[in-house]
Write a protein that holds these residues in place. Structure first.
Motif, PDB file in Angstrom:
ATOM      1  N   ALA A  26       0.836  -1.209   0.000  1.00  0.00           N
ATOM      2  CA  ALA A  26       0.000   0.000   0.000  1.00  0.00           C
ATOM      3  C   ALA A  26       0.865   1.250   0.000  1.00  0.00           C
ATOM      4  CB  ALA A  26      -0.926  -0.010   1.214  1.00  0.00           C
ATOM      5  N   LEU A  30       0.744   4.040  -2.919  1.00  0.00           N
ATOM      6  CA  LEU A  30       0.332   5.406  -2.620  1.00  0.00           C
ATOM      7  C   LEU A  30       1.423   6.429  -2.917  1.00  0.00           C
ATOM      8  CD1 LEU A  30      -1.626   4.663   0.634  1.00  0.00           C
ATOM      9  CD2 LEU A  30      -2.569   5.201  -1.616  1.00  0.00           C
ATOM     10  N   ARG A  36      -2.126   5.751  -7.444  1.00  0.00           N
ATOM     11  CA  ARG A  36      -2.972   6.204  -6.352  1.00  0.00           C
ATOM     12  C   ARG A  36      -4.457   6.009  -6.632  1.00  0.00           C
ATOM     13  NH1 ARG A  36      -1.504  11.699  -3.194  1.00  0.00           N
ATOM     14  NH2 ARG A  36      -2.289  10.913  -1.243  1.00  0.00           N
ATOM     15  N   ILE A  39      -6.445   2.912  -5.223  1.00  0.00           N
ATOM     16  CA  ILE A  39      -6.625   2.715  -3.791  1.00  0.00           C
ATOM     17  C   ILE A  39      -7.940   2.007  -3.468  1.00  0.00           C
ATOM     18  CG2 ILE A  39      -7.654   4.972  -3.297  1.00  0.00           C
ATOM     19  CD1 ILE A  39      -5.898   5.019  -0.756  1.00  0.00           C
ATOM     20  N   ASP A  40      -8.971   2.249  -4.250  1.00  0.00           N
ATOM     21  CA  ASP A  40     -10.273   1.638  -3.994  1.00  0.00           C
ATOM     22  C   ASP A  40     -10.599   0.499  -4.948  1.00  0.00           C
ATOM     23  OD1 ASP A  40     -11.058   3.195  -1.758  1.00  0.00           O
ATOM     24  OD2 ASP A  40     -11.603   4.852  -3.091  1.00  0.00           O
ATOM     25  N   LEU A  50      -8.920  -1.455   1.924  1.00  0.00           N
ATOM     26  CA  LEU A  50      -9.413  -0.936   3.202  1.00  0.00           C
ATOM     27  C   LEU A  50     -10.264  -1.982   3.909  1.00  0.00           C
ATOM     28  CD1 LEU A  50      -9.693   1.360   5.242  1.00  0.00           C
ATOM     29  CD2 LEU A  50     -11.586   2.256   3.862  1.00  0.00           C
ATOM     30  N   LEU A  65      -4.459   4.161   4.500  1.00  0.00           N
ATOM     31  CA  LEU A  65      -5.389   4.217   3.382  1.00  0.00           C
ATOM     32  C   LEU A  65      -6.357   5.391   3.506  1.00  0.00           C
ATOM     33  CD1 LEU A  65      -6.049   0.398   3.093  1.00  0.00           C
ATOM     34  CD2 LEU A  65      -4.794   1.817   1.454  1.00  0.00           C
ATOM     35  N   HIS A  68      -4.868   8.692   2.661  1.00  0.00           N
ATOM     36  CA  HIS A  68      -4.628   8.879   1.228  1.00  0.00           C
ATOM     37  C   HIS A  68      -5.907   8.797   0.402  1.00  0.00           C
ATOM     38  CE1 HIS A  68      -0.475   8.272   2.516  1.00  0.00           C
ATOM     39  NE2 HIS A  68      -0.193   8.988   1.445  1.00  0.00           N
ATOM     40  N   ALA A  70      -8.799   6.698   0.728  1.00  0.00           N
ATOM     41  CA  ALA A  70      -9.627   5.507   0.517  1.00  0.00           C
ATOM     42  C   ALA A  70     -11.065   5.823   0.916  1.00  0.00           C
ATOM     43  CB  ALA A  70      -9.091   4.333   1.337  1.00  0.00           C
TER      44      ALA A  70
END
Length: 107
Positions: A26, A30, A36, A39-40, A50, A65, A68, A70
């Motif tokens: 992660a 990130l 980036r 992330i989701d 997450l 997370l 940044h 999430a």
């Protein structure tokens, strides 16, 4: 987002390796602006990183997370949010953190 340290006993060695690996992956993702946006990204079950961190009780990764961007409101294929995952697994500190994050987003 302030992330409190979790006070528990040390994790088992195999669990620690898994936690450290996910945290490092992660962190690397990130640090790369092109990555980036991932992330989701969800797995085939709709779980995001997450959600996995909430499942494992990895508050450090949850904090990273969230810091940044999430999205804590996403749902997996069984309509669970990261908050529901944390609560189901008894991680009250993570559940509180997610509730605060969502409350701050509404304000």
């Amino acid at each position: 987002i302030f992330c409190p340290a979790r006070i528990t006993g040390p994790p088992a060695p195999h669990a620690l390796n898994n936690i450290m690996l996910k945290y490092e992956l992660a962190r690397r993702m990130l640090s790369n602006p092109q990555k980036r946006q991932e992330i989701d990204q969800a797995d085939p079950n709709g779980n995001t990183l997450l959600m996995e961190a909430c499942q494992e009780g990895n508050i450090d990764l949850v904090c990273l997370l969230l810091q940044h961007g999430a999205d804590p409101s996403l749902q997996n294929h069984v309509q669970e949010t990261p908050l529901a995952v944390a609560e189901r697994n008894g991680f009250e500190d993570i559940a509180f953190l997610l509730q605060e994050c969502m409350r701050m987003a509404v304000e």
